[in-house]
Every structure is written in structure tokens, then in C-alpha cells.
Design a protein around this motif. Sequence first.
Motif, PDB file in Angstrom:
ATOM      1  N   UNK A   1      -0.368   5.739  -3.108  1.00 57.07           N
ATOM      2  CA  UNK A   1       0.718   5.334  -2.225  1.00 57.07           C
ATOM      3  C   UNK A   1       0.177   4.860  -0.881  1.00 57.07           C
ATOM      4  N   UNK A   2      -0.865   5.512  -0.368  1.00 59.50           N
ATOM      5  CA  UNK A   2      -1.438   5.144   0.930  1.00 59.50           C
ATOM      6  C   UNK A   2      -1.890   3.689   0.922  1.00 59.50           C
ATOM      7  N   UNK A   3      -2.586   3.289  -0.124  1.00 54.89           N
ATOM      8  CA  UNK A   3      -3.096   1.919  -0.202  1.00 54.89           C
ATOM      9  C   UNK A   3      -1.952   0.908  -0.222  1.00 54.89           C
ATOM     10  N   UNK A   4      -0.892   1.216  -0.969  1.00 53.66           N
ATOM     11  CA  UNK A   4       0.243   0.290  -1.053  1.00 53.66           C
ATOM     12  C   UNK A   4       0.960   0.174   0.286  1.00 53.66           C
ATOM     13  N   UNK A   5       1.113   1.306   0.984  1.00 52.64           N
ATOM     14  CA  UNK A   5       1.756   1.270   2.291  1.00 52.64           C
ATOM     15  C   UNK A   5       0.896   0.530   3.302  1.00 52.64           C
ATOM     16  N   UNK A   6      -0.411   0.727   3.232  1.00 50.39           N
ATOM     17  CA  UNK A   6      -1.336   0.046   4.141  1.00 50.39           C
ATOM     18  C   UNK A   6      -1.317  -1.465   3.924  1.00 50.39           C
ATOM     19  N   UNK A   7      -1.188  -1.879   2.678  1.00 51.37           N
ATOM     20  CA  UNK A   7      -1.161  -3.313   2.354  1.00 51.37           C
ATOM     21  C   UNK A   7       0.225  -3.923   2.531  1.00 51.37           C
ATOM     22  N   UNK A   8       1.237  -3.061   2.719  1.00 49.53           N
ATOM     23  CA  UNK A   8       2.600  -3.550   2.885  1.00 49.53           C
ATOM     24  C   UNK A   8       3.247  -4.002   1.596  1.00 49.53           C
ATOM     25  N   UNK A   9       2.777  -3.441   0.459  1.00 51.83           N
ATOM     26  CA  UNK A   9       3.310  -3.856  -0.844  1.00 51.83           C
ATOM     27  C   UNK A   9       4.271  -2.839  -1.451  1.00 51.83           C
ATOM     28  N   UNK A  10       4.376  -1.650  -0.838  1.00 54.19           N
ATOM     29  CA  UNK A  10       5.262  -0.636  -1.430  1.00 54.19           C
ATOM     30  C   UNK A  10       6.718  -0.922  -1.083  1.00 54.19           C
ATOM     31  N   UNK A  11       7.008  -1.151   0.189  1.00 54.31           N
ATOM     32  CA  UNK A  11       8.343  -1.564   0.626  1.00 54.31           C
ATOM     33  C   UNK A  11       8.297  -3.069   0.892  1.00 54.31           C
ATOM     34  N   UNK A  12       9.076  -3.822   0.163  1.00 55.42           N
ATOM     35  CA  UNK A  12       9.023  -5.282   0.307  1.00 55.42           C
ATOM     36  C   UNK A  12      10.125  -5.823   1.199  1.00 55.42           C
ATOM     37  N   UNK A  13      11.034  -4.972   1.667  1.00 53.43           N
ATOM     38  CA  UNK A  13      12.127  -5.443   2.524  1.00 53.43           C
ATOM     39  C   UNK A  13      11.593  -5.825   3.909  1.00 53.43           C
ATOM     40  N   UNK A  14      12.265  -6.713   4.609  1.00 50.10           N
ATOM     41  CA  UNK A  14      11.757  -7.180   5.907  1.00 50.10           C
ATOM     42  C   UNK A  14      11.801  -6.097   6.974  1.00 50.10           C
ATOM     43  N   UNK A  15      11.010  -6.307   8.040  1.00 49.60           N
ATOM     44  CA  UNK A  15      11.007  -5.401   9.179  1.00 49.60           C
ATOM     45  C   UNK A  15      12.282  -5.602  10.002  1.00 49.60           C
TER      46      UNK A  15
END
Length: 307
Positions: A233-247
Motif C-alpha cells: 500500500x505504501x508504494x501505491x500511495x507514494x506513486x499516487x496510484x491507489x486513490x485516482x480521484x483528483x486533489x
Amino acid sequence: MRKESDEEIDMNIDLAQSTGPSNVKIMVLLGEVHGMECRFWARETSTDWWDCIVLQVWDDSQWLRNFRLHKGTFMELCDLLSPALKHQNTRMRAALTVEKRVAIALWKLATPDRYRSVGNQFGVGKSTLGAAVIQVANAIKELLISRVVSLGNVQVIVDGFAAKGFPNCGGATDGTHIPILSPEHQATEYINRKGYFSKLLQALVEHKGRFTNMNVGWPRKVHDARIFRNFGLFKKLEEGTYFTDPKITIGDVEMPIVILGDPAYPLMPWLMKPYTGSLDRIQDLFNYRLSKCRMVVECAFGHLKAR
């Protein structure tokens, strides 16, 4: 067949020691020595309780009380797990049915009974029971975890946390002890600060306490932050791929979807943790709202262990 006396048994042992095994076989055939009755390698057991009472007589309230689910849910679970649990009969014995394997595993997981007691209950041996529990656990991991533990609708989760007081939040994370038996190797690594053996379950949950991501297996002596950094999960959050909704933008700050953790976790652009030390009114309010939203993960662990 008449029973042998103690004197005849002693005589047979003396003959075996003095004449050798081949001569004893000849004497048995001639009727001079009484052969010992052969025993089958498997003891005969009864499955009447499972076959005739549980499956045929129990109502939903009894199923719920003992297996923690209704009979209809149990049958649905068996259908889902059957691709991994169907075994072929052998010449020596019939394979346990999928239903019986699942029932054995659920009973063992739902009660504090020992393996011997559960085996006697279902009419199976301890080794068969142990194998069934492991097989069902592996089948659940392979076939069901990905269907149950998933992210789901991100916007619903964000709205749920916003209603609790924290904006643009996608989950709360924490770890908990899972008790285990003493491992054969490096046992001291698994002794936690409370003095028993455990592994760490680290999970991310949504606003209603449903698990959306999880990692289990690390020794409890390993720090939460280290486990988290080695969590997929850490890697996905760091890459911004876990949550794909806009900021979103709050004031003049662009804020990504974040998760919430306790002080043991590292502060990241996408991970919020409480302020420490002397706090002003704004920081204290921030901590209050973060804590209120992060309580869902503590409640989720409580529900898991209560089951």
C-alpha cells in the motif's frame, strides 16, 4: 474367536524371539501358535452428529450461535470455496466433503475448543482436522480476500470521513496483535510487549470500519513504521496510484486524498498524524478530528477479534 490367556501371549513372544519370524509364520499356519488379530491403521469414528443432527435438524439460530453465520450463508460460502476444496476419494477412504471441511474450520475458529475435542465432535482425527483448517484458510485467502477486502467507491468513503469532520480522507490505518503459537525458529522475535507470541496485522479501513487493504505476517517486534514502508500500500500511495480521484484545494493548499495514522507512522503528504508536544487551539482541534475519524480502525479490530 476365543481370547488368548496371558500365558499363551508370553509363549508366542518367546517363540518369536527363539525361532525367528519365518518359523513363527509356519507354526501359525499349522495351528500351533495363535495369530494376533490384525488392526486397521485408521480407527473407526462416528459422523452422526454432523450428518444427522447439524445438517438435518439444526435451525438458523443454532447455526448462528455455533458457526457465527446462518445455514444459507454457510452453503453459499461452501459454493465459493469448492473449486479449491474438492478432493478425490481414494481406495483407502472417502474424502471429506467441502461442507464438512468448511464446518470444521469455522467451528475451530469460532470456539476455544482443542483440536482433539473438535475432532471427536466431527468424527475425524487430529491431523485430518488440522489439514482441513489450513486448507479452508488457504482457500479463503486465494478465492475470497480480494472480493471482500477492496477499496470500493472512493467518493463515498471521502464523503463519509468528511461527515465525521476530516476532509478528503480515504481511510485510517493501524496495526494489531494476532496471537500465534510459538514458532520453531526465531521465536523471541515474535514475543510482543505484553509477553505472548504474535504477528502484526496492519490494515486500512474506510469510514464504516470495512477493511479495504491489509498486510499480515510481520513479527511483532518490528516497528509499525518499518512494516508500513514495506507494505504494498505504501508504494501505491507514494506513486499516487491507489486513490485516482483528483486533489482538492483548501485555502491556498492543494490536498491529495490522505489516510490517517497514529504518532508511530511517518508524516507524508498523503498520511496525516497527530501533532505532539504543546498544542495551540487549532492543533488541538485538528488532533480531535483526526482521532475521531481514526477510531474506526480500532473499532474494526475490535469487531474482528469479537468474531
